[in-house]
Design an enzyme around this catalytic site. Structure first.
Site, PDB file in Angstrom:
ATOM      1  N   ASP A 213       1.026  -1.254   0.007  1.00  0.00           N
ATOM      2  CA  ASP A 213       0.112  -0.034   0.018  1.00  0.00           C
ATOM      3  C   ASP A 213       0.867   1.423  -0.145  1.00  0.00           C
ATOM      4  O   ASP A 213       1.694   1.316   0.858  1.00  0.00           O
ATOM      5  CB  ASP A 213      -1.026   0.096   1.126  1.00  0.00           C
ATOM      6  CG  ASP A 213      -2.166   1.377   1.136  1.00  0.00           C
ATOM      7  OD1 ASP A 213      -2.944   0.871   0.961  1.00  0.00           O
ATOM      8  OD2 ASP A 213      -1.548   2.157   1.428  1.00  0.00           O
ATOM      9  N   ASN A 221      -2.528  12.516  -3.919  1.00  0.00           N
ATOM     10  CA  ASN A 221      -3.807  12.930  -4.802  1.00  0.00           C
ATOM     11  C   ASN A 221      -4.297  14.469  -4.425  1.00  0.00           C
ATOM     12  O   ASN A 221      -4.737  15.228  -5.409  1.00  0.00           O
ATOM     13  CB  ASN A 221      -4.988  11.903  -4.559  1.00  0.00           C
ATOM     14  CG  ASN A 221      -4.605  10.665  -5.715  1.00  0.00           C
ATOM     15  OD1 ASN A 221      -3.927  10.736  -6.590  1.00  0.00           O
ATOM     16  ND2 ASN A 221      -5.030   9.550  -5.471  1.00  0.00           N
ATOM     17  N   ASP A 230      -1.826   9.174 -10.540  1.00  0.00           N
ATOM     18  CA  ASP A 230      -1.771   8.157 -11.573  1.00  0.00           C
ATOM     19  C   ASP A 230      -0.405   7.768 -12.081  1.00  0.00           C
ATOM     20  O   ASP A 230       0.017   6.616 -12.222  1.00  0.00           O
ATOM     21  CB  ASP A 230      -2.740   8.309 -12.726  1.00  0.00           C
ATOM     22  CG  ASP A 230      -4.079   8.386 -12.554  1.00  0.00           C
ATOM     23  OD1 ASP A 230      -4.559   7.849 -11.528  1.00  0.00           O
ATOM     24  OD2 ASP A 230      -4.969   8.646 -13.186  1.00  0.00           O
ATOM     25  N   GLU A 256      -4.659   2.106  -4.386  1.00  0.00           N
ATOM     26  CA  GLU A 256      -3.165   2.153  -4.376  1.00  0.00           C
ATOM     27  C   GLU A 256      -2.692   0.855  -3.754  1.00  0.00           C
ATOM     28  O   GLU A 256      -1.409   0.656  -3.203  1.00  0.00           O
ATOM     29  CB  GLU A 256      -2.558   3.130  -3.434  1.00  0.00           C
ATOM     30  CG  GLU A 256      -3.119   3.306  -1.993  1.00  0.00           C
ATOM     31  CD  GLU A 256      -4.416   3.956  -1.783  1.00  0.00           C
ATOM     32  OE1 GLU A 256      -4.708   4.134  -0.689  1.00  0.00           O
ATOM     33  OE2 GLU A 256      -5.069   3.772  -2.654  1.00  0.00           O
TER      34      GLU A 256
END
Length: 332
Positions: A213, A221, A230, A256
């Site tokens: 993770d 983000n 991304d 993620e």
């Protein structure tokens, strides 16, 4: 198909002229040649393939060939060879009821022509023995060439169609099994693959699974935007893909979260591989503010009594422990 027929008609014109058949018999193949040429131009412009095929075959098989049969001495000449071309073109170029109706129509018409030749031979142009022999020989050669070329064209088209279908099938299979953003396997594929790996654990030996993770990904983000997020996901996926040389299967499990399935390695080597992923991440993926990205990982070894659900729950717990105990680490 039409090109083959046009070539045949051209040779038929030359052959009829050389053996000295009546003028109408000589002109019929030439008329057929130009008629097919005009139909071909019309077909290319309108792109109505089935209608073009139906009209071309109908005119040739129901009008031109019967006229040639009458003008070329009926069964005494070589026209029966061309009847086979009419049946072949009907069966391969048309579909459905149209094909069946035209086939029956041609069969009935040609049967009537054969009966006419048997009982009313006087309506047919006559040939002497030598002319008939030459006409039959030329007709056999021309029709054989046409049929061979037509069969080769159909076979080549079928091969191209099969190849295209195979490529599309592989493309659709890849789209169904891979994550569009990262190019890794997706969750559906990995779940099926993991279930199979667990079932064959006794055959393949040791099996380990690691769940990753990306740390503070929500912050990335929120601060830099989802397109930049991304980019981070794709960079991390590239790091995971480097491990596939070791026989590892990598997957984007969702968001993620990523998974590695590591077979046929002892626990120490498998853990070392996971540690390398963490090390490569914190040294290769750099944010705009100069900080490096880190990931947390859970690691567990599959035992023979473990089910698919138990294995995933176990590695997920290890990942949660890694996240809650400071991140940027692997817990096994």
């Amino acid at each position: 198909m039409v090109i083959c027929a046009m070539i045949g008609e051209l040779f038929g014109f030359i052959e009829s002229y050389l053996i000295g058949l009546p003028l109408f018999s000589v002109l019929l193949p030439l008329i057929s040649f130009f008629l097919l040429a005009v139909l071909s131009i019309w077909g290319l412009r309108t792109k109505k393939t089935m209608l073009f095929a139906f009209i071309s075959i109908s005119i040739s098989a129901l009008i031109l060939f019967p006229l040639m049969f009458i003008e070329n001495a009926g069964l005494h000449g070589g026209m029966p060879y061309y009847f086979m071309i009419a049946f072949l073109c009907t069966s391969l170029a048309l579909r459905g009821k149209t094909r069946l109706i035209l086939f029956i129509t041609i069969l009935i018409e040609y049967s009537c022509l054969f009966f006419l030749y048997r009982y009313y031979p006087q309506i047919f142009t006559t040939m002497d023995h030598e002319e008939a022999f030459i006409d039959q020989l030329c007709s056999m050669i021309i029709s054989s060439i046409i049929l061979f070329a037509f069969a080769c064209a159909v076979s080549s088209q079928n091969y191209r169609d099969r190849h295209k279908i195979q490529q599309l099938s592989l493309l659709y299979e890849r789209q169904a099994n891979t994550d569009e953003l990262t190019g890794l396997y997706n969750r559906r594929y990995f779940n099926n693959f993991l279930k199979l790996a667990i079932l064959t654990l006794g055959d393949t030996g040791k099996l380990h699974i690691a769940m990753f993770d990306i740390d503070d990904f929500k912050f990335v983000n929120d601060k830099y935007g989802h397109p930049y997020g991304d980019t981070i996901l794709k960079q991390f996926a590239q790091i995971l893909q480097k491990t596939e040389n070791e026989g590892v299967t990598s997957c984007r499990y969702g968001g993620e979260e990523f998974l590695l399935l590591i077979p046929k390695k002892n626990k120490e080597d498998a853990l070392k591989l996971v540690e390398e992923v963490l090390e490569n991440t914190r040294t290769e993926i750099k944010l705009k503010d100069g900080r490096f990205v880190t990931v947390s990982a859970g690691f567990t070894t599959c035992k023979e009594d473990m089910t698919y659900d138990v294995l995933l729950q176990e590695v997920d717990k290890k990942l949660y422990t890694a996240k809650s105990s400071g991140k940027n680490r692997v817990i096994s």
